[in-house]
Design a protein around this motif. Sequence first.
Motif, short mmCIF file in Angstrom:
data_model
loop_
_atom_site.label_atom_id
_atom_site.label_comp_id
_atom_site.label_asym_id
_atom_site.label_seq_id
_atom_site.Cartn_x
_atom_site.Cartn_y
_atom_site.Cartn_z
N THR A 39 60.33 37.21 40.32
CA THR A 39 59.31 37.99 39.81
C THR A 39 57.71 37.29 40.45
OG1 THR A 39 60.25 38.65 37.77
CG2 THR A 39 57.88 38.54 37.86
N VAL A 40 57.29 38.27 40.88
CA VAL A 40 55.73 37.77 41.13
C VAL A 40 54.68 38.57 40.54
CG1 VAL A 40 54.20 38.20 43.40
CG2 VAL A 40 56.47 37.57 43.64
N MET A 41 53.91 37.56 39.95
CA MET A 41 52.70 38.22 39.20
C MET A 41 51.33 38.03 40.05
SD MET A 41 52.40 38.77 35.63
CE MET A 41 53.32 37.26 34.52
N LEU A 42 50.97 39.32 39.90
CA LEU A 42 49.53 39.58 40.72
C LEU A 42 48.56 39.48 39.98
CD1 LEU A 42 50.75 42.77 42.93
CD2 LEU A 42 50.86 40.16 43.61
N LEU A 43 47.51 38.71 40.20
CA LEU A 43 46.33 38.46 39.65
C LEU A 43 45.09 38.85 40.43
CD1 LEU A 43 47.30 34.98 38.00
CD2 LEU A 43 47.60 37.37 37.19
N HIS A 44 44.38 39.78 39.83
CA HIS A 44 43.11 40.25 40.71
C HIS A 44 42.06 39.58 40.71
CE1 HIS A 44 40.90 41.87 37.28
NE2 HIS A 44 42.04 42.28 36.64
N GLY A 45 40.87 40.11 41.33
CA GLY A 45 39.60 39.42 41.51
C GLY A 45 38.54 39.96 40.76
N TRP A 46 37.37 39.33 40.32
CA TRP A 46 36.42 39.51 39.64
C TRP A 46 35.88 41.01 40.03
CZ3 TRP A 46 30.81 37.27 40.79
CH2 TRP A 46 29.91 37.20 39.81
N THR A 47 35.45 41.76 38.92
CA THR A 47 34.85 42.88 38.93
C THR A 47 35.85 44.15 39.05
OG1 THR A 47 33.93 43.53 40.85
CG2 THR A 47 32.65 42.00 39.52
N ASP A 71 45.51 44.00 34.23
CA ASP A 71 44.01 43.83 34.32
C ASP A 71 43.52 42.51 33.35
OD1 ASP A 71 43.64 46.02 35.88
OD2 ASP A 71 43.31 47.40 34.38
N HIS A 72 42.86 41.70 34.02
CA HIS A 72 42.47 40.57 33.11
C HIS A 72 41.45 41.22 31.94
CE1 HIS A 72 43.90 38.03 36.00
NE2 HIS A 72 43.35 38.40 37.07
N ARG A 73 41.16 40.28 31.04
CA ARG A 73 40.30 40.79 29.97
C ARG A 73 38.83 41.26 30.41
NH1 ARG A 73 40.97 36.79 24.73
NH2 ARG A 73 43.34 36.58 25.06
N ASP A 88 41.54 31.45 28.61
CA ASP A 88 42.27 32.62 27.87
C ASP A 88 42.91 33.48 28.90
OD1 ASP A 88 41.23 31.86 25.34
OD2 ASP A 88 39.56 33.16 25.61
N CYS A 89 42.57 33.65 30.04
CA CYS A 89 43.27 34.68 31.07
C CYS A 89 44.43 34.21 31.59
CB CYS A 89 42.41 34.85 32.18
SG CYS A 89 40.57 35.91 31.74
N ALA A 90 44.27 32.75 31.80
CA ALA A 90 45.44 32.14 31.87
C ALA A 90 46.57 32.05 31.13
CB ALA A 90 45.32 30.67 32.63
N MET A 112 39.12 35.61 42.35
CA MET A 112 38.83 34.93 40.84
C MET A 112 40.26 34.87 40.33
SD MET A 112 37.44 36.84 37.44
CE MET A 112 38.68 37.86 37.31
N GLY A 113 41.26 35.64 40.75
CA GLY A 113 42.66 35.65 40.24
C GLY A 113 43.17 34.26 40.82
N GLY A 114 42.83 33.82 41.82
CA GLY A 114 43.42 32.56 42.24
C GLY A 114 42.82 31.29 41.39
N ALA A 115 41.79 31.40 40.72
CA ALA A 115 41.47 30.25 39.84
C ALA A 115 42.19 30.57 38.54
CB ALA A 115 39.92 30.34 39.50
N ILE A 116 42.68 31.74 38.28
CA ILE A 116 43.36 31.90 36.90
C ILE A 116 44.72 31.40 36.99
CG2 ILE A 116 44.20 33.67 35.40
CD1 ILE A 116 41.62 35.33 35.97
N ALA A 117 45.14 31.82 38.50
CA ALA A 117 46.37 31.43 38.86
C ALA A 117 46.81 29.76 38.77
CB ALA A 117 47.04 31.91 40.33
N GLN A 118 45.72 29.09 39.18
CA GLN A 118 45.73 27.54 39.09
C GLN A 118 45.93 27.30 37.75
OE1 GLN A 118 42.72 25.71 41.74
NE2 GLN A 118 42.54 28.04 42.57
#
Length: 302
Positions: A39-47, A71-73, A88-90, A112-118
């Motif tokens: 499974t791949v979880m896709l995390l999007h960017g800011w705005t 979608d993130h919070r 919280d997003c992580a 931004m999704g890269g930061a949350i992924a980390q």
Amino acid sequence: MSSSGAPIGPSLPRGESIDLPGRGQVFVRQSEGPPGSPTVMLLHGWTVTADLNWYPAFQPISQRASVVAFDHRGHGDGLPTRRFRFDDCASDVLAVADALDIDRFVCVGYSMGGAIAQLAARSAPDRVTGLVLGATSTSFRGRGLRAIRFSLLPVVAAASRLAPVKLRYWGWEQTVFNVIGTNIGRWAQTEVLKGDPQAMLDAGTELFNFDSSDWIIELPMPIAQIRTLGDNVVPDYLQQELGDAVSDISVFSYRGGHASVVTDFDSFWDCLSKALDSVGVPASSETGSTIAPDPSSSETSR
């Protein structure tokens, strides 16, 4: 344009609202991959939203893996939030996986999704089996004028809390229509406008404060990086800092702006396909990009 006047977006996989105990409901899109695939979880960017950031990617990724995106919070149809925090997003990433009975997965984070992924990988290294980090870094402050501008975000975010809610939304609409949305289509504008203006500013503050340079090397899973060379949102030198921080990182590069994740998806997919290979999500057969990017999209994913 639909008969109701709403802008028509691209074809997307099915989605449903799911309950996250103690958090609320979040809308999640899923695309099933080959039997037994990861499974791949896709995390999007800011705005932006998951749909806007990832709409060209669902189909080609689903030929090798199951895909989950939400979608993130404070963004799109994400969880409402009084104060947006990366931690919280992580945690939400893991909560979505729990709700869908997904034990282990690969995180693909953009900007931004890269930061949350980390952060998700740091909190659950036994569950996040690989990271693909696109157009992102270990920190976002940068130097010079960029650093000065970023330093204003916490001040603006704090001041925004004192403003009437209607004024916040009016200001966000003006920003979208006159700054972000000058070169994007109606559907893209609608996606961006779903966001909570205060959450957008708080997210900027989180980007200002984020720094994984001291701990990313400790992450045990394979990490791949996609560099968008010539990016004026996350400049080359910041993306280079991520590569320098992880000695055995796999790096794949192409020249494209920050929105090239959709505007030049063929180039992005060429790198993403190789990056997925390197973190244990191999192609089940020879695949390529089959969804053309929306030519009306521009620098929309931050």
